[in-house]
Design a protein around this motif. Structure first.
Motif, PDB file in Angstrom:
ATOM      1  N   LEU A   1       0.836  -1.199   0.000  1.00 37.22           N
ATOM      2  CA  LEU A   1       0.000   0.000   0.000  1.00 37.22           C
ATOM      3  C   LEU A   1       0.873   1.253   0.000  1.00 37.22           C
ATOM      4  O   LEU A   1       0.557   2.246  -0.664  1.00 37.22           O
ATOM      5  N   ARG A   2       1.963   1.212   0.740  1.00 38.59           N
ATOM      6  CA  ARG A   2       2.903   2.338   0.769  1.00 38.59           C
ATOM      7  C   ARG A   2       3.526   2.555  -0.601  1.00 38.59           C
ATOM      8  O   ARG A   2       3.612   3.687  -1.091  1.00 38.59           O
ATOM      9  N   ARG A   3       3.912   1.480  -1.255  1.00 35.95           N
ATOM     10  CA  ARG A   3       4.496   1.600  -2.597  1.00 35.95           C
ATOM     11  C   ARG A   3       3.494   2.153  -3.596  1.00 35.95           C
ATOM     12  O   ARG A   3       3.831   2.983  -4.433  1.00 35.95           O
ATOM     13  N   ALA A   4       2.244   1.685  -3.508  1.00 33.39           N
ATOM     14  CA  ALA A   4       1.200   2.192  -4.401  1.00 33.39           C
ATOM     15  C   ALA A   4       0.969   3.676  -4.167  1.00 33.39           C
ATOM     16  O   ALA A   4       0.773   4.446  -5.112  1.00 33.39           O
ATOM     17  N   GLY A   5       0.995   4.106  -2.904  1.00 37.29           N
ATOM     18  CA  GLY A   5       0.800   5.517  -2.591  1.00 37.29           C
ATOM     19  C   GLY A   5       1.879   6.400  -3.181  1.00 37.29           C
ATOM     20  O   GLY A   5       1.591   7.463  -3.745  1.00 37.29           O
TER      21      GLY A   5
ATOM     22  N   LEU B   1       3.776   5.677  -5.768  1.00 38.35           N
ATOM     23  CA  LEU B   1       3.649   5.663  -7.222  1.00 38.35           C
ATOM     24  C   LEU B   1       2.502   6.550  -7.698  1.00 38.35           C
ATOM     25  O   LEU B   1       2.633   7.249  -8.714  1.00 38.35           O
ATOM     26  N   LEU B   2       1.387   6.529  -6.985  1.00 39.42           N
ATOM     27  CA  LEU B   2       0.274   7.398  -7.364  1.00 39.42           C
ATOM     28  C   LEU B   2       0.643   8.871  -7.196  1.00 39.42           C
ATOM     29  O   LEU B   2       0.268   9.713  -8.018  1.00 39.42           O
ATOM     30  N   GLY B   3       1.360   9.190  -6.139  1.00 38.70           N
ATOM     31  CA  GLY B   3       1.835  10.565  -5.967  1.00 38.70           C
ATOM     32  C   GLY B   3       2.777  10.989  -7.079  1.00 38.70           C
ATOM     33  O   GLY B   3       2.696  12.116  -7.588  1.00 38.70           O
ATOM     34  N   LEU B   4       3.659  10.078  -7.466  1.00 39.12           N
ATOM     35  CA  LEU B   4       4.570  10.358  -8.573  1.00 39.12           C
ATOM     36  C   LEU B   4       3.807  10.536  -9.877  1.00 39.12           C
ATOM     37  O   LEU B   4       4.143  11.404 -10.693  1.00 39.12           O
ATOM     38  N   GLU B   5       2.773   9.736 -10.071  1.00 39.92           N
ATOM     39  CA  GLU B   5       1.937   9.874 -11.266  1.00 39.92           C
ATOM     40  C   GLU B   5       1.298  11.252 -11.334  1.00 39.92           C
ATOM     41  O   GLU B   5       1.309  11.900 -12.377  1.00 39.92           O
ATOM     42  N   ILE B   6       0.711  11.672 -10.229  1.00 36.95           N
ATOM     43  CA  ILE B   6      -0.013  12.937 -10.231  1.00 36.95           C
ATOM     44  C   ILE B   6       0.936  14.115 -10.440  1.00 36.95           C
ATOM     45  O   ILE B   6       0.728  14.951 -11.324  1.00 36.95           O
ATOM     46  N   LEU B   7       1.986  14.167  -9.641  1.00 40.50           N
ATOM     47  CA  LEU B   7       2.910  15.296  -9.749  1.00 40.50           C
ATOM     48  C   LEU B   7       3.747  15.242 -11.025  1.00 40.50           C
ATOM     49  O   LEU B   7       3.895  16.250 -11.717  1.00 40.50           O
TER      50      LEU B   7
ATOM     51  N   ALA C   1      -1.318  -0.288  -9.906  1.00 42.01           N
ATOM     52  CA  ALA C   1      -2.477  -1.189  -9.821  1.00 42.01           C
ATOM     53  C   ALA C   1      -2.051  -2.563  -9.315  1.00 42.01           C
ATOM     54  O   ALA C   1      -2.783  -3.209  -8.562  1.00 42.01           O
ATOM     55  N   TRP C   2      -0.877  -3.000  -9.713  1.00 47.70           N
ATOM     56  CA  TRP C   2      -0.372  -4.288  -9.242  1.00 47.70           C
ATOM     57  C   TRP C   2      -0.154  -4.245  -7.722  1.00 47.70           C
ATOM     58  O   TRP C   2      -0.526  -5.174  -7.009  1.00 47.70           O
ATOM     59  N   PHE C   3       0.424  -3.149  -7.227  1.00 48.56           N
ATOM     60  CA  PHE C   3       0.634  -3.009  -5.788  1.00 48.56           C
ATOM     61  C   PHE C   3      -0.696  -2.862  -5.043  1.00 48.56           C
ATOM     62  O   PHE C   3      -0.833  -3.352  -3.914  1.00 48.56           O
ATOM     63  N   ILE C   4      -1.677  -2.204  -5.652  1.00 51.76           N
ATOM     64  CA  ILE C   4      -2.996  -2.094  -5.023  1.00 51.76           C
ATOM     65  C   ILE C   4      -3.625  -3.473  -4.917  1.00 51.76           C
ATOM     66  O   ILE C   4      -4.230  -3.817  -3.889  1.00 51.76           O
ATOM     67  N   GLY C   5      -3.484  -4.284  -5.956  1.00 52.35           N
ATOM     68  CA  GLY C   5      -4.005  -5.648  -5.899  1.00 52.35           C
ATOM     69  C   GLY C   5      -3.323  -6.476  -4.814  1.00 52.35           C
ATOM     70  O   GLY C   5      -3.982  -7.239  -4.099  1.00 52.35           O
TER      71      GLY C   5
ATOM     72  N   PHE D   1      -6.985   3.237  -3.609  1.00 50.25           N
ATOM     73  CA  PHE D   1      -5.880   3.408  -2.675  1.00 50.25           C
ATOM     74  C   PHE D   1      -6.379   3.999  -1.358  1.00 50.25           C
ATOM     75  O   PHE D   1      -6.048   3.509  -0.275  1.00 50.25           O
ATOM     76  N   PHE D   2      -7.168   5.069  -1.434  1.00 47.52           N
ATOM     77  CA  PHE D   2      -7.656   5.692  -0.208  1.00 47.52           C
ATOM     78  C   PHE D   2      -8.613   4.774   0.545  1.00 47.52           C
ATOM     79  O   PHE D   2      -8.645   4.781   1.772  1.00 47.52           O
ATOM     80  N   LYS D   3      -9.373   3.970  -0.173  1.00 41.63           N
ATOM     81  CA  LYS D   3     -10.265   3.009   0.474  1.00 41.63           C
ATOM     82  C   LYS D   3      -9.450   1.977   1.249  1.00 41.63           C
ATOM     83  O   LYS D   3      -9.721   1.700   2.416  1.00 41.63           O
ATOM     84  N   LEU D   4      -8.443   1.403   0.616  1.00 44.18           N
ATOM     85  CA  LEU D   4      -7.596   0.413   1.290  1.00 44.18           C
ATOM     86  C   LEU D   4      -6.781   1.047   2.415  1.00 44.18           C
ATOM     87  O   LEU D   4      -6.574   0.427   3.460  1.00 44.18           O
ATOM     88  N   HIS D   5      -6.311   2.262   2.196  1.00 44.71           N
ATOM     89  CA  HIS D   5      -5.504   2.935   3.208  1.00 44.71           C
ATOM     90  C   HIS D   5      -6.334   3.232   4.447  1.00 44.71           C
ATOM     91  O   HIS D   5      -5.859   3.063   5.577  1.00 44.71           O
ATOM     92  N   SER D   6      -7.577   3.670   4.269  1.00 43.07           N
ATOM     93  CA  SER D   6      -8.411   3.964   5.434  1.00 43.07           C
ATOM     94  C   SER D   6      -8.766   2.687   6.191  1.00 43.07           C
ATOM     95  O   SER D   6      -8.793   2.677   7.425  1.00 43.07           O
TER      96      SER D   6
END
Length: 104
Positions: free
Chosen positions: A12-16, A18-24, A55-59, A86-91
């Motif tokens: 979950l940390r890795r997915a977070g 990567l998603l931050g890197l995607e957005i920025l 998506a692989w890390f989210i899975g 991601f936010f659903k799994l993180h919460s």
């Protein structure tokens, strides 16, 4: 060092991150490419390829929480859905860590 996902599960940390890197990175690449006169399609393709890994890390994070890897990983191939999942799994991970009697 500032790590907003330090207590989260590893995948979950890795997915977070990567998603931050995607957005920025995607936003910066689109702005830079459009400023130089190139189409933004190149940046969108790069964001989508990076999202496959997220998506692989989210899975994998969903499987670690006892959920179906495929039901979380496949929809996460779309970047907006990946952020929501991601936010659903993180919460849910944070709630599990806060509940009394659960392992850290």
């Amino acid at each position: 060092m500032f790590d907003p996902f330090s207590l989260a599960e590893t995948n979950l940390r890795r997915a977070g991150w990567l998603l931050g890197l995607e957005i920025l990175g995607g936003t910066g690449a689109v702005m830079g490419l459009s400023e130089l006169g190139y189409p933004a399609d190149l940046a969108i393709v790069a964001v989508w390829l990076l999202n496959v890994v997220a998506a692989w890390f989210i899975g994998k994070a969903a499987a670690a929480q006892g959920k179906s890897r495929w039901l979380y990983g496949l929809p996460a191939l779309a970047p907006p859905i990946a952020v929501w999942l991601f936010f659903k799994l993180h919460s849910e991970d944070a709630l599990r860590r806060l509940s009394p009697g659960s392992p850290p």
